[in-house]
Scaffold this motif. Structure first.
Motif, PDB file in Angstrom:
ATOM      1  N   CYS A  12       1.102  -1.253   0.013  1.00  0.00           N
ATOM      2  CA  CYS A  12       0.069  -0.038   0.049  1.00  0.00           C
ATOM      3  C   CYS A  12       0.864   1.311   0.113  1.00  0.00           C
ATOM      4  O   CYS A  12       1.995   1.317   0.372  1.00  0.00           O
ATOM      5  CB  CYS A  12      -0.831   0.013   1.123  1.00  0.00           C
ATOM      6  SG  CYS A  12      -2.171  -1.286   1.260  1.00  0.00           S
ATOM      7  N   HIS A  28       1.244   3.298   9.280  1.00  0.00           N
ATOM      8  CA  HIS A  28       0.855   1.609   8.742  1.00  0.00           C
ATOM      9  C   HIS A  28       1.900   0.832   8.995  1.00  0.00           C
ATOM     10  O   HIS A  28       1.446  -0.335   9.134  1.00  0.00           O
ATOM     11  CB  HIS A  28       0.561   1.976   7.128  1.00  0.00           C
ATOM     12  CG  HIS A  28      -0.597   2.785   7.027  1.00  0.00           C
ATOM     13  ND1 HIS A  28      -2.014   2.584   7.017  1.00  0.00           N
ATOM     14  CD2 HIS A  28      -0.517   4.237   6.558  1.00  0.00           C
ATOM     15  CE1 HIS A  28      -2.623   3.584   7.031  1.00  0.00           C
ATOM     16  NE2 HIS A  28      -1.797   4.701   6.610  1.00  0.00           N
ATOM     17  N   TYR A  41       4.065  -0.106   3.492  1.00  0.00           N
ATOM     18  CA  TYR A  41       3.640   0.947   3.024  1.00  0.00           C
ATOM     19  C   TYR A  41       4.594   1.904   2.705  1.00  0.00           C
ATOM     20  O   TYR A  41       5.601   2.105   3.424  1.00  0.00           O
ATOM     21  CB  TYR A  41       2.666   1.469   4.317  1.00  0.00           C
ATOM     22  CG  TYR A  41       1.935   2.850   3.662  1.00  0.00           C
ATOM     23  CD1 TYR A  41       0.532   2.737   3.545  1.00  0.00           C
ATOM     24  CD2 TYR A  41       2.528   3.935   3.900  1.00  0.00           C
ATOM     25  CE1 TYR A  41      -0.185   3.850   3.281  1.00  0.00           C
ATOM     26  CE2 TYR A  41       1.838   5.303   3.812  1.00  0.00           C
ATOM     27  CZ  TYR A  41       0.651   5.236   3.211  1.00  0.00           C
ATOM     28  OH  TYR A  41      -0.177   6.212   2.904  1.00  0.00           O
ATOM     29  N   TYR A 267      -6.296   1.505   6.929  1.00  0.00           N
ATOM     30  CA  TYR A 267      -5.668   0.563   7.153  1.00  0.00           C
ATOM     31  C   TYR A 267      -7.029  -0.657   7.610  1.00  0.00           C
ATOM     32  O   TYR A 267      -6.895  -1.675   6.880  1.00  0.00           O
ATOM     33  CB  TYR A 267      -4.787   0.680   8.514  1.00  0.00           C
ATOM     34  CG  TYR A 267      -3.933  -0.580   8.512  1.00  0.00           C
ATOM     35  CD1 TYR A 267      -2.574  -0.657   7.813  1.00  0.00           C
ATOM     36  CD2 TYR A 267      -4.354  -1.432   9.416  1.00  0.00           C
ATOM     37  CE1 TYR A 267      -1.827  -1.931   8.227  1.00  0.00           C
ATOM     38  CE2 TYR A 267      -3.515  -2.779   9.776  1.00  0.00           C
ATOM     39  CZ  TYR A 267      -2.259  -2.799   9.030  1.00  0.00           C
ATOM     40  OH  TYR A 267      -1.415  -3.910   9.535  1.00  0.00           O
TER      41      TYR A 267
END
Length: 462
Positions: A12, A28, A41, A267
């Motif tokens: 992500c 994250h 992330y 998240y």
């Protein structure tokens, strides 16, 4: 410990321009560790003309999801397969989640939910309230729609450019089906009705570091009408706006909590999990630690002032390592402080303190909290070493408070006296000027909880 990247690890990230200052990876990637989620992330800097290519690329590379920041929150919308109703009304998206069939992204606005959760944490209910929103830009839009959706009685939108405030109010009123939002020029704040108290949401970038000495409204009279103040700016943690609010007796809410909860919401959407309150608290501490940039903290003060207990609370919040000079010297000498005093004398012990803090100051430590013995700052060279090591905090307590805390402790050599309270008063009187001279910040600890003291220290450091 480094993240173990595997063939199954999902990615992500954040797209925007610029993005290299972002704190989102701290949110994250910390959550990845806490929840044992196989994800990483990372930020991606995307220029204005490359938004469509970035979305297509994210799909092609099988990215799990994306956050979106300025200036792309509206620009991504034409390239989404679906959009959440709230995000659609706001006209801005900051979270992209893969659709069920995996062929596109659905857009959400978690700034909206992040603001809501940060206010709810302070037991703030918008229903029936009069709200002032300062600003009409990117984060002001979700704030205005949130107020409308949560049942605010009236919403005053103040902006330097009246036309932008007017457009936002028109959009909110169309959504609400009534004249709920009132546009005003920022300079006309004195025309606000004075017979009520407001929830004030500061949604501009005024006060953002390094221009921390500014507030969007500098008139202290304005803040007398504010009962709850929220600032979207979180660098510094206590902005000039929030300081004005606090001085006027208002409840203050930092934008760092909005940053936390918008990230947590994203998240949870990506990973289909629920983040616990304890995990949220841990991540918030990580964000505070990031803002401190690893700066060391030194706690000084008289014995019984709370250095050990406050230090432990700070370490719990920030994830810092704690060092106690007395405990370390006892470990190195393999004996107690009392024994050192009795066999070698106080001066020998003071030499040990100086040697220890000198070694610490010459090291490369970070994210460390140092709690020092009550007499350590008396020597000028020790005070210099402490300043070289980190920010020095003087914890203050009245003689009566100290007496109540240490009266039954017979391990303290300097309190061997018939009248312990008078002895405490005598030594405090001698050392108070020294502690003040050594300190960057002074904190009163009487009648405060450990969490309140720790929070006050963090806010003053930031």
């Amino acid at each position: 410990m480094a993240k173990d990247i595997k063939g199954t690890t999902r990615v992500c990230g954040l797209i925007g321009n610029p993005v290299h200052h972002t704190m989102s990876p701290a949110i994250h990637n910390t959550l990845n560790e806490l929840t044992d989620t196989d994800m990483v992330y990372v930020p991606f800097e995307v220029k204005e003309n490359d938004v469509e290519a970035a979305i297509r690329g994210a799909l092609a590379l099988d990215l799990l999801g994306l956050n979106v920041t300025i200036p792309h929150k509206s620009a991504v919308i034409p390239h989404l397969k679906e959009i959440d109703d709230v995000a659609g009304r706001i006209g801005a998206v900051n979270t992209l989640v893969r659709t069920a069939d995996g062929t596109g992204f659905k857009g959400y606005n978690t700034d909206y939910t992040g603001l809501l959760r940060s206010l709810q944490e302070k037991n703030t209910n918008l229903a029936g309230e009069s709200v002032v929103i300062l600003g009409a830009g990117g984060v002001a839009r979700p704030a205005a729609f949130l107020c409308a959706n949560e049942g605010a009685k009236e919403i005053f939108v103040l902006n330097r450019t009246f036309e932008r405030a007017e457009q936002l109010c028109s959009d909110v009123n169309t959504y609400a089906g009534k004249e709920l939002a009132i546009p005003m020029e920022l300079s006309a704040y004195k025309e606000l009705p004075v017979d009520r108290k407001y929830i004030c949401l500061q949604m501009t970038q005024v006060g953002l570091y390094p221009d921390s000495d500014k507030a969007v409204i500098e008139d202290p009279e304005f803040y007398k009408m504010v009962k709850i103040g929220f600032d979207a700016v979180y660098r510094p943690l206590t902005t000039r706006f929030l300081q004005y609010c606090r001085d006027a007796g208002a409840v203050c809410v930092s934008g760092l909590k909005m940053l936390l909860y918008q990230g947590v919401d994203a998240y949870e959407k990506w990973n289909n999990i629920t983040v616990s309150p304890k995990e949220c608290e841990f991540v918030y501490g990580k964000l505070l630690s990031e803002l401190l940039e690893g700066r060391n903290i030194v706690l000084t003060g008289f014995m019984g002032s709370g250095k050990s207990s406050v230090g432990k609370e700070l370490c719990r919040i920030l994830g810092y390592e704690m060092i106690d000079t007395d405990a370390e010297i006892e470990k190195e000498q393999n004996t107690s402080i009392s024994q050192i005093f009795d066999t070698l004398g106080e001066e020998a012990f003071r030499d040990m303190e100086t040697d220890y803090v000198k070694r610490l100051s010459e090291g490369q430590r970070s994210r460390t909290l140092l709690s020092v013995g009550g007499g350590l700052p008396v020597r000028e060279e020790n005070r210099r070493y402490l300043h070289e090591f980190g920010a020095v905090i003087f914890l203050k307590a009245t003689p009566e408070t100290v007496y109540d805390r240490v009266k039954d402790d017979d391990s303290r050599p300097l309190l061997r006296a018939e009248d312990v309270l008078e002895r405490i008063k005598e030594i405090q009187e001698q050392r108070r000027p020294v502690y003040s001279a050594a300190a960057d910040i002074e904190i009163d600890t009487d009648s405060k909880s450990l969490n309140d003291i720790a929070s006050e220290i963090i806010e003053m450091l930031l």
